[in-house]
Design a protein around this motif. Structure first.
Motif, PDB file in Angstrom:
ATOM      1  N   ASP A   1       0.966  -1.027   0.048  1.00  0.00           N
ATOM      2  CA  ASP A   1      -0.027  -0.015  -0.101  1.00  0.00           C
ATOM      3  C   ASP A   1       0.970   1.326  -0.198  1.00  0.00           C
ATOM      4  OD1 ASP A   1       0.615   0.962   2.697  1.00  0.00           O
ATOM      5  OD2 ASP A   1      -0.652  -0.698   3.191  1.00  0.00           O
ATOM      6  N   THR A   2       0.299   2.368  -0.429  1.00  0.00           N
ATOM      7  CA  THR A   2       0.928   3.754  -0.429  1.00  0.00           C
ATOM      8  C   THR A   2       1.654   3.958   0.784  1.00  0.00           C
ATOM      9  OG1 THR A   2      -0.646   4.430  -2.193  1.00  0.00           O
ATOM     10  CG2 THR A   2       0.908   5.902  -1.248  1.00  0.00           C
ATOM     11  N   ALA A   3       0.968   3.967   1.882  1.00  0.00           N
ATOM     12  CA  ALA A   3       1.744   4.327   3.170  1.00  0.00           C
ATOM     13  C   ALA A   3       3.119   3.477   3.386  1.00  0.00           C
ATOM     14  CB  ALA A   3       0.782   4.111   4.354  1.00  0.00           C
ATOM     15  N   ALA A   4       2.944   2.033   3.043  1.00  0.00           N
ATOM     16  CA  ALA A   4       4.145   1.452   3.324  1.00  0.00           C
ATOM     17  C   ALA A   4       5.324   1.711   2.254  1.00  0.00           C
ATOM     18  CB  ALA A   4       3.886  -0.235   3.093  1.00  0.00           C
ATOM     19  N   LEU A   5       4.840   2.105   1.118  1.00  0.00           N
ATOM     20  CA  LEU A   5       5.919   2.730   0.089  1.00  0.00           C
ATOM     21  C   LEU A   5       6.509   3.980   0.515  1.00  0.00           C
ATOM     22  CD1 LEU A   5       3.822   1.821  -3.306  1.00  0.00           C
ATOM     23  CD2 LEU A   5       6.056   0.611  -2.393  1.00  0.00           C
ATOM     24  N   ARG A   6       5.545   4.717   1.070  1.00  0.00           N
ATOM     25  CA  ARG A   6       6.264   6.114   1.554  1.00  0.00           C
ATOM     26  C   ARG A   6       7.087   5.934   2.636  1.00  0.00           C
ATOM     27  NH1 ARG A   6       4.560  10.920   0.190  1.00  0.00           N
ATOM     28  NH2 ARG A   6       4.946  11.844   2.241  1.00  0.00           N
ATOM     29  N   ALA A   7       6.807   4.902   3.519  1.00  0.00           N
ATOM     30  CA  ALA A   7       7.624   4.856   4.789  1.00  0.00           C
ATOM     31  C   ALA A   7       9.026   4.220   4.223  1.00  0.00           C
ATOM     32  CB  ALA A   7       6.940   3.795   5.775  1.00  0.00           C
ATOM     33  N   MET A   8       8.836   3.267   3.146  1.00  0.00           N
ATOM     34  CA  MET A   8      10.168   2.591   2.840  1.00  0.00           C
ATOM     35  C   MET A   8      11.046   3.818   2.143  1.00  0.00           C
ATOM     36  SD  MET A   8      10.867   0.354  -0.507  1.00  0.00           S
ATOM     37  CE  MET A   8      10.218   1.679  -1.404  1.00  0.00           C
ATOM     38  N   ALA A   9      10.430   4.652   1.114  1.00  0.00           N
ATOM     39  CA  ALA A   9      11.100   5.646   0.504  1.00  0.00           C
ATOM     40  C   ALA A   9      11.643   6.657   1.555  1.00  0.00           C
ATOM     41  CB  ALA A   9      10.106   6.477  -0.319  1.00  0.00           C
ATOM     42  N   ALA A  10      11.101   6.938   2.532  1.00  0.00           N
ATOM     43  CA  ALA A  10      11.531   7.777   3.629  1.00  0.00           C
ATOM     44  C   ALA A  10      12.736   7.586   4.192  1.00  0.00           C
ATOM     45  CB  ALA A  10      10.560   8.245   4.881  1.00  0.00           C
ATOM     46  N   ALA A  11      12.704   5.877   4.573  1.00  0.00           N
ATOM     47  CA  ALA A  11      13.857   5.520   5.301  1.00  0.00           C
ATOM     48  C   ALA A  11      14.925   5.381   4.520  1.00  0.00           C
ATOM     49  CB  ALA A  11      13.596   4.039   5.502  1.00  0.00           C
ATOM     50  N   ARG A  12      14.667   5.222   3.075  1.00  0.00           N
ATOM     51  CA  ARG A  12      15.954   5.160   1.877  1.00  0.00           C
ATOM     52  C   ARG A  12      16.576   6.692   1.574  1.00  0.00           C
ATOM     53  NH1 ARG A  12      16.514   0.320  -0.530  1.00  0.00           N
ATOM     54  NH2 ARG A  12      18.755   1.230  -1.079  1.00  0.00           N
ATOM     55  N   LEU A  13      15.660   7.947   1.958  1.00  0.00           N
ATOM     56  CA  LEU A  13      16.045   9.073   1.431  1.00  0.00           C
ATOM     57  C   LEU A  13      17.329   9.457   2.064  1.00  0.00           C
ATOM     58  CD1 LEU A  13      14.918  11.423  -0.088  1.00  0.00           C
ATOM     59  CD2 LEU A  13      13.801  12.427   2.034  1.00  0.00           C
ATOM     60  N   SER A  14      17.795   9.235   3.213  1.00  0.00           N
ATOM     61  CA  SER A  14      19.169   9.466   3.653  1.00  0.00           C
ATOM     62  C   SER A  14      20.266   9.038   2.747  1.00  0.00           C
ATOM     63  CB  SER A  14      19.307   8.962   5.067  1.00  0.00           C
ATOM     64  OG  SER A  14      19.546   7.471   5.127  1.00  0.00           O
ATOM     65  N   ASP A  15      20.146   8.246   1.927  1.00  0.00           N
ATOM     66  CA  ASP A  15      21.051   7.246   1.014  1.00  0.00           C
ATOM     67  C   ASP A  15      21.263   8.374  -0.430  1.00  0.00           C
ATOM     68  OD1 ASP A  15      21.414   5.525   2.970  1.00  0.00           O
ATOM     69  OD2 ASP A  15      19.957   4.211   2.092  1.00  0.00           O
ATOM     70  N   PHE A  16      19.829   9.085  -0.748  1.00  0.00           N
ATOM     71  CA  PHE A  16      19.940   9.506  -1.923  1.00  0.00           C
ATOM     72  C   PHE A  16      19.552  11.113  -1.800  1.00  0.00           C
ATOM     73  CE2 PHE A  16      19.113   5.230  -2.301  1.00  0.00           C
ATOM     74  CZ  PHE A  16      20.097   4.662  -3.003  1.00  0.00           C
ATOM     75  N   HIS A  17      19.734  11.668  -2.896  1.00  0.00           N
ATOM     76  CA  HIS A  17      19.047  13.238  -3.126  1.00  0.00           C
ATOM     77  C   HIS A  17      17.446  13.148  -2.873  1.00  0.00           C
ATOM     78  CE1 HIS A  17      18.987  17.387  -3.539  1.00  0.00           C
ATOM     79  NE2 HIS A  17      18.234  17.259  -4.619  1.00  0.00           N
ATOM     80  N   ALA A  18      17.163  12.252  -3.661  1.00  0.00           N
ATOM     81  CA  ALA A  18      15.611  12.040  -4.114  1.00  0.00           C
ATOM     82  C   ALA A  18      15.315  10.630  -4.278  1.00  0.00           C
ATOM     83  CB  ALA A  18      15.054  12.911  -5.243  1.00  0.00           C
ATOM     84  N   VAL A  19      14.132  10.079  -3.977  1.00  0.00           N
ATOM     85  CA  VAL A  19      13.602   8.828  -4.134  1.00  0.00           C
ATOM     86  C   VAL A  19      12.293   8.916  -4.641  1.00  0.00           C
ATOM     87  CG1 VAL A  19      15.044   7.821  -2.176  1.00  0.00           C
ATOM     88  CG2 VAL A  19      12.711   8.477  -1.707  1.00  0.00           C
ATOM     89  N   GLU A  20      12.091   7.742  -5.913  1.00  0.00           N
ATOM     90  CA  GLU A  20      10.773   7.645  -6.396  1.00  0.00           C
ATOM     91  C   GLU A  20      10.592   6.081  -6.359  1.00  0.00           C
ATOM     92  OE1 GLU A  20      11.462  11.452  -9.515  1.00  0.00           O
ATOM     93  OE2 GLU A  20      11.348   9.465 -10.378  1.00  0.00           O
ATOM     94  N   VAL A  21       9.363   5.835  -6.410  1.00  0.00           N
ATOM     95  CA  VAL A  21       8.758   4.474  -6.733  1.00  0.00           C
ATOM     96  C   VAL A  21       7.752   4.747  -7.989  1.00  0.00           C
ATOM     97  CG1 VAL A  21       7.575   2.403  -5.655  1.00  0.00           C
ATOM     98  CG2 VAL A  21       8.965   3.984  -4.143  1.00  0.00           C
ATOM     99  N   TRP A  22       7.851   3.833  -8.954  1.00  0.00           N
ATOM    100  CA  TRP A  22       7.018   3.830 -10.103  1.00  0.00           C
ATOM    101  C   TRP A  22       6.312   2.406 -10.159  1.00  0.00           C
ATOM    102  CZ3 TRP A  22       6.971   7.765 -13.658  1.00  0.00           C
ATOM    103  CH2 TRP A  22       7.753   8.876 -13.632  1.00  0.00           C
ATOM    104  N   ASP A  23       5.042   2.664 -10.621  1.00  0.00           N
ATOM    105  CA  ASP A  23       4.265   1.481 -10.896  1.00  0.00           C
ATOM    106  C   ASP A  23       4.010   1.808 -12.553  1.00  0.00           C
ATOM    107  OD1 ASP A  23       2.547  -0.405 -11.023  1.00  0.00           O
ATOM    108  OD2 ASP A  23       0.683   0.379  -9.781  1.00  0.00           O
ATOM    109  N   GLY A  24       4.897   1.001 -13.161  1.00  0.00           N
ATOM    110  CA  GLY A  24       4.721   1.209 -14.455  1.00  0.00           C
ATOM    111  C   GLY A  24       5.123   2.616 -15.225  1.00  0.00           C
TER     112      GLY A  24
END
Length: 62
Positions: A25-48
């Motif tokens: 779900d979107t909330a879980a994807l946002r949490a995963m992305a937020a956790a990885r943001l310290s590794d990158f300038h920006a993060v994105e998750v794409w569905d197709g």
């Protein structure tokens, strides 16, 4: 069903890291992305062709 792709981006917006991630779900994807943001300038998750999560670091203040 399309696959979800996680991208870690540098300051120029170029992908420096790509990973296939499990569908969740979107909330879980946002949490995963937020956790990885310290590794990158920006993060994105794409569905197709659709970007479902986009997070960027806040600009650093002098």
């Amino acid at each position: 069903m399309t696959k979800l792709l996680f991208y870690g981006l540098d300051e120029a917006g170029d992908a420096t890291f790509t990973e296939e991630v499990p569908r969740q779900d979107t909330a879980a994807l946002r949490a995963m992305a937020a956790a990885r943001l310290s590794d990158f300038h920006a993060v994105e998750v794409w569905d197709g062709p659709l970007c479902v999560v986009r997070l960027r670091r806040a600009p650093q203040r002098a």
